[in-house]
Design a protein around this motif. Structure first.
Motif, PDB file in Angstrom:
ATOM      1  N   VAL A   1       0.638  -1.368   0.069  1.00 43.25           N
ATOM      2  CA  VAL A   1       0.048  -0.008   0.106  1.00 43.25           C
ATOM      3  C   VAL A   1       0.814   1.257   0.088  1.00 43.25           C
ATOM      4  O   VAL A   1       1.987   1.319   0.655  1.00 43.25           O
ATOM      5  CB  VAL A   1      -0.815  -0.095   1.008  1.00 43.25           C
TER       6      VAL A   1
ATOM      7  N   ASP B   1      -5.387   0.618   2.509  1.00 42.57           N
ATOM      8  CA  ASP B   1      -5.218   1.527   1.544  1.00 42.57           C
ATOM      9  C   ASP B   1      -6.001   2.548   1.712  1.00 42.57           C
ATOM     10  O   ASP B   1      -5.736   3.913   1.730  1.00 42.57           O
ATOM     11  CB  ASP B   1      -5.315   0.716   0.072  1.00 42.57           C
TER      12      ASP B   1
ATOM     13  N   GLU C   1      -4.907   6.599   2.423  1.00 44.37           N
ATOM     14  CA  GLU C   1      -5.328   7.698   1.566  1.00 44.37           C
ATOM     15  C   GLU C   1      -5.976   8.839   2.217  1.00 44.37           C
ATOM     16  O   GLU C   1      -5.944   9.938   1.867  1.00 44.37           O
ATOM     17  CB  GLU C   1      -6.104   7.169   0.531  1.00 44.37           C
TER      18      GLU C   1
END
Length: 264
Positions: A113, A234, A238
């Motif tokens: 990731v 992930d 983010e």
């Protein structure tokens, strides 16, 4: 046609089985209430020990943020760099956050990731001549080079620095000491690690490159058979990036030297 239906049935069953395995893995972590993260604890400024023998650093902060976001208790599992991915594959840790470069050879066996940080190869040296290097060939001569065992820095040195005397060590603190004590001419490491040495020892005539010789993405390593877990991590990373938290962390650990007062 009958054979085709059998193949399709097998494919569906395999897909369901794989999905269930992924759900079971993630469910196991949630049920335990604990997130086990592999880290070396010897890669400043990514991870290192303070005066109270507690782990601090960019990756430590990131691990804490991730565990808190997932509402899980964080357990940092320290080990040498070369043992991180094998421990991940054996299930001894749930993921790895340890200044690890995302490479094709690693990505074949491990999911990643990120990147949560962009780095690159640099050098630490006392030689003003070597510090003017712009590419590997500028330092590919009969000199002593030290770097971290099992790292991309080792692979970089073995590929491009064919004429040097290469020494591999277990952590970068050892490598930095060898430069300080004139036991090696050059340390190969990611740019943040070289910058850390300059911050910690500002009066020792050590220098680094003005810019890295390579561009390398740093990411989080996860099991390659758990798509749901990868997707979850992930999403959290983010969110941290979009909120500007990662940028604040970069400034804290890579530009502001005040945290050095916490070290032994």
């Amino acid at each position: 046609m009958k054979t085709l239906k059998i193949y399709l049935l097998i494919a569906v069953l395999l897909g369901v089985s794989s999905s269930l395995v992924a759900q079971e893995k993630l469910s196991k972590i949630v049920k335990s209430g604990e997130l086990k993260i592999g880290i070396t604890g010897t890669q400043p400024p990514f991870s290192m020990k303070d005066k109270n023998d507690q782990l601090i650093g960019f990756d430590v902060d990131l691990a804490n943020l991730l565990a808190t976001s997932m509402d899980l208790k964080l357990t940092l599992v320290e080990m040498p760099f070369g043992e991180l991915l094998p421990s991940l594959s054996k299930g001894k840790v749930d993921l790895v956050i340890s200044g690890m470069t995302i490479t094709p050879s690693r990505n074949v066996k491990t999911a990643f990731v990120g990147p949560y940080l962009i780095s690159g190869k640099s050098i630490l040296t006392k030689s003003q001549v070597l510090s003017n290097a712009t590419n590997p060939q500028d330092i590919n001569s009969d000199i002593k080079v030290v770097t971290l065992k099992g790292s991309t820095s080792q692979k970089f040195a073995e590929k491009y620095l064919t004429q040097v005397q290469l020494e591999l060590v277990e952590n970068f603190d050892i490598a930095i000491e060898k430069i300080r004590n004139n036991e090696a001419d050059v340390m190969i490491a990611d740019y943040p690690t070289c910058a850390y040495a300059m911050l910690k020892f500002p009066n020792e005539d050590m220098v680094i490159l003005d810019r890295p010789m390579t561009i390398e993405p740093i990411g989080i390593a996860l099991p390659n058979d758990d798509a749901l877990f990868v997707n979850l991590v992930d999403n959290y990373i983010e969110s941290l990036e979009r909120s500007g938290i990662l940028e604040i962390m970069e400034e804290k650990w890579f530009e502001n030297p005040y945290w050095l007062m916490q070290l032994k």
